[in-house]
Design a protein around this motif. Structure first.
Motif, PDB file in Angstrom:
ATOM      1  N   GLY A 223       1.240 -59.873  -0.032  1.00  0.00           N
ATOM      2  CA  GLY A 223       1.347 -58.422   0.147  1.00  0.00           C
ATOM      3  C   GLY A 223       0.647 -57.953   1.410  1.00  0.00           C
ATOM      4  N   LEU A 224      -0.301 -58.762   1.909  1.00  0.00           N
ATOM      5  CA  LEU A 224      -0.903 -58.468   3.219  1.00  0.00           C
ATOM      6  C   LEU A 224      -0.070 -59.109   4.329  1.00  0.00           C
ATOM      7  CD1 LEU A 224      -3.298 -57.332   4.928  1.00  0.00           C
ATOM      8  CD2 LEU A 224      -4.259 -59.647   4.825  1.00  0.00           C
ATOM      9  N   THR A 225       0.178 -60.409   4.214  1.00  0.00           N
ATOM     10  CA  THR A 225       0.744 -61.139   5.356  1.00  0.00           C
ATOM     11  C   THR A 225       2.222 -60.834   5.600  1.00  0.00           C
ATOM     12  OG1 THR A 225       0.977 -63.043   3.876  1.00  0.00           O
ATOM     13  CG2 THR A 225      -0.928 -63.008   5.331  1.00  0.00           C
ATOM     14  N   MET A 251      -6.612 -53.478   3.862  1.00  0.00           N
ATOM     15  CA  MET A 251      -5.851 -52.771   2.820  1.00  0.00           C
ATOM     16  C   MET A 251      -5.125 -51.566   3.408  1.00  0.00           C
ATOM     17  SD  MET A 251      -4.958 -52.723  -0.274  1.00  0.00           S
ATOM     18  CE  MET A 251      -5.995 -53.959  -1.052  1.00  0.00           C
ATOM     19  N   VAL A 252      -5.808 -50.811   4.253  1.00  0.00           N
ATOM     20  CA  VAL A 252      -5.184 -49.650   4.897  1.00  0.00           C
ATOM     21  C   VAL A 252      -3.968 -50.084   5.707  1.00  0.00           C
ATOM     22  CG1 VAL A 252      -5.497 -47.945   6.732  1.00  0.00           C
ATOM     23  CG2 VAL A 252      -7.214 -48.171   4.945  1.00  0.00           C
ATOM     24  N   GLU A 253      -4.106 -51.182   6.448  1.00  0.00           N
ATOM     25  CA  GLU A 253      -2.981 -51.666   7.263  1.00  0.00           C
ATOM     26  C   GLU A 253      -1.784 -52.020   6.377  1.00  0.00           C
ATOM     27  OE1 GLU A 253      -2.685 -51.591  10.409  1.00  0.00           O
ATOM     28  OE2 GLU A 253      -4.730 -51.370  11.152  1.00  0.00           O
ATOM     29  N   ALA A 254      -2.046 -52.725   5.263  1.00  0.00           N
ATOM     30  CA  ALA A 254      -0.940 -53.157   4.386  1.00  0.00           C
ATOM     31  C   ALA A 254      -0.259 -51.961   3.736  1.00  0.00           C
ATOM     32  CB  ALA A 254      -1.465 -54.127   3.330  1.00  0.00           C
ATOM     33  N   LEU A 255      -1.058 -50.983   3.315  1.00  0.00           N
ATOM     34  CA  LEU A 255      -0.484 -49.815   2.640  1.00  0.00           C
ATOM     35  C   LEU A 255       0.222 -48.899   3.645  1.00  0.00           C
ATOM     36  CD1 LEU A 255      -3.308 -48.989   0.067  1.00  0.00           C
ATOM     37  CD2 LEU A 255      -1.211 -50.302  -0.296  1.00  0.00           C
TER      38      LEU A 255
END
Ligand code: MG
Length: 273
Positions: A223-225, A251-255
Motif C-alpha cells: 500500500g506504500l510502494t 503515510m501522508v504520501e501514500a494517502l
C-alpha cells in the motif's frame, strides 16, 4: 510535503500509530557485544478503497523483532491470516537467540501451519494467506525473513536499499533476465509467487545484513510502494528526523497519492547507545 498532524487529519481517519525507544542495555548479541539502541514507530491505515485493514504489524523492541504482514482472501480471511502470522512470530520472540535465522524460518513455517489449519476447518476461507516481512536485530547484525511483496529497506548514508526481494510474477521475470518493458506488458505486478498459508509448505527468503548506528530500516506493505515512488520514500526517510515523523510522512504520501490499499509502515532507527 508536510506530515503535520493536521494534514493527516485532513486525509480522514487517523492512522494507528505506535512508537518505542528501547533501553540499550538489552542490545547485546549472544557474545555479549552491545548493539545500537533502537528507536522506532509504526503507522497503519485502511486507505480509501478498502473496507477493512488486513495489514498487521509487530513491534517487539524487547527482542529486536519487527514485522509487517499483508493479508489476503475474502470474508475477513486476510485479517485472520495476517494476525496468525504476526502472532506466530511474537511467540518466537525472545531477547537473545543463538540462531535467529533458524528461529525466523521456523516461525514462518508455524504461521503457515496455523493458517492452513484454519483454511481446512473453514471451507469459505480457501485462498487465505498473507505476506510476511520480518527483521530480527541482534547487536550489530540483523536477519530478515521474507515472503511475498511487502518490503524491507535499509537507508544507510542517504542511500536506500531494498533488502527483500518481491515474490511476484513481474519481479521473478525481471530477475530471470526479461527486458523490463516486455516483462511489464506480460506479467502482472500484483500476482504473488509465494505467500504464507496458501500452500502446504513455504520457504522464506532469509537475508543476513549488518546494522550500524545511523541505519534506518523500513518495513512496509505494498500500500506504500504501489502508491509512492522509491525516490519519495528515500526522501521522506532522509528528511524526517524521528521515526514517528518518518512513519507519518510516508503515510501522508501514500494517502495523498490515493490510498488505494491498506498502508502499513514500520520505521526502526539504530542509534548509538
Ligand atoms: Mg496490500
Amino acid at each position: 510535503m508536510n506530515p503535520s498532524p493536521s494534514r493527516l487529519t485532513a486525509l480522514g481517519t487517523p492512522p494507528t500509530v505506535s512508537s518505542f525507544d528501547h533501553d540499550p542495555q538489552v542490545w547485546k548479541d549472544p557474545r555479549g557485544r552491545e548493539g545500537p539502541r533502537l528507536r522506532g514507530a509504526a503507522a497503519s491505515h485502511v486507505g480509501f478503497h478498502r473496507e477493512e485493514n488486513e495489514d498487521r504489524f509487530l513491534l517487539r523492541p524487547d527482542a529486536g523483532l519487527f514485522a509487517v504482514a499483508d493479508g489476503m482472501g475474502g470474508h475477513e480471511a486476510g485479517e485472520v491470516a495476517a494476525t496468525l502470522a504476526v502472532e506466530s512470530l511474537a511467540d518466537a520472540a525472545q531477547p537473545r537467540v543463538e540462531l535467529p535465522a533458524q528461529c525466523l524460518r521456523q516461525a514462518v513455517w508455524e504461521a503457515n501451519r496455523r493458517i492452513q489449519g484454519v483454511t481446512e476447518s473453514l471451507a469459505r476461507r480457501t485462498g487465505m494467506g498473507t505476506t510476511l516481512s520480518a527483521i530480527w536485530i541482534q547487536g550489530g547484525r540483523a536477519v530478515i525473513a521474507h515472503v511475498g511483496d511487502s518490503r524491507v529497506y535499509r537507508l544507510r548514508n542517504g542511500r536506500l536499499e531494498q533488502i527483500s526481494e518481491d515474490h511476484t510474477l513481474l519481479a521473478e521475470a525481471l530477475r530471470g533476465g526479461f527486458d523490463p518493458e516486455r516483462a511489464a506488458r506480460l506479467f502482472p505486478s500484483n500476482v504473488l509467487t509465494r505467500a504464507v498459508g496458501i500452500q502446504r509448505e513455504v520457504e522464506p527468503l532469509l537475508v543476513d545484513c549488518s546494522v550500524q548506528p545511523g541505519d534506518r530500516f523500513l518495513l512496509c506493505s505494498d500500500g506504500l510502494t504501489d502508491m509512492v515512488a522509491e525516490s519519495v520514500i528515500a526522501e521522506q526517510l532522509t528528511v524526517r528526523v524521528s521515526p514517528t515523523q518518518a512513519a507519518n510522512g510516508l503515510m501522508v504520501e501514500a494517502l495523498a497519492a490515493g490510498g488505494g490499499d491498506n498502508v502499513t509502515v514500520v520505521v526502526i532507527d539504530a542509534v548509538s547507545a
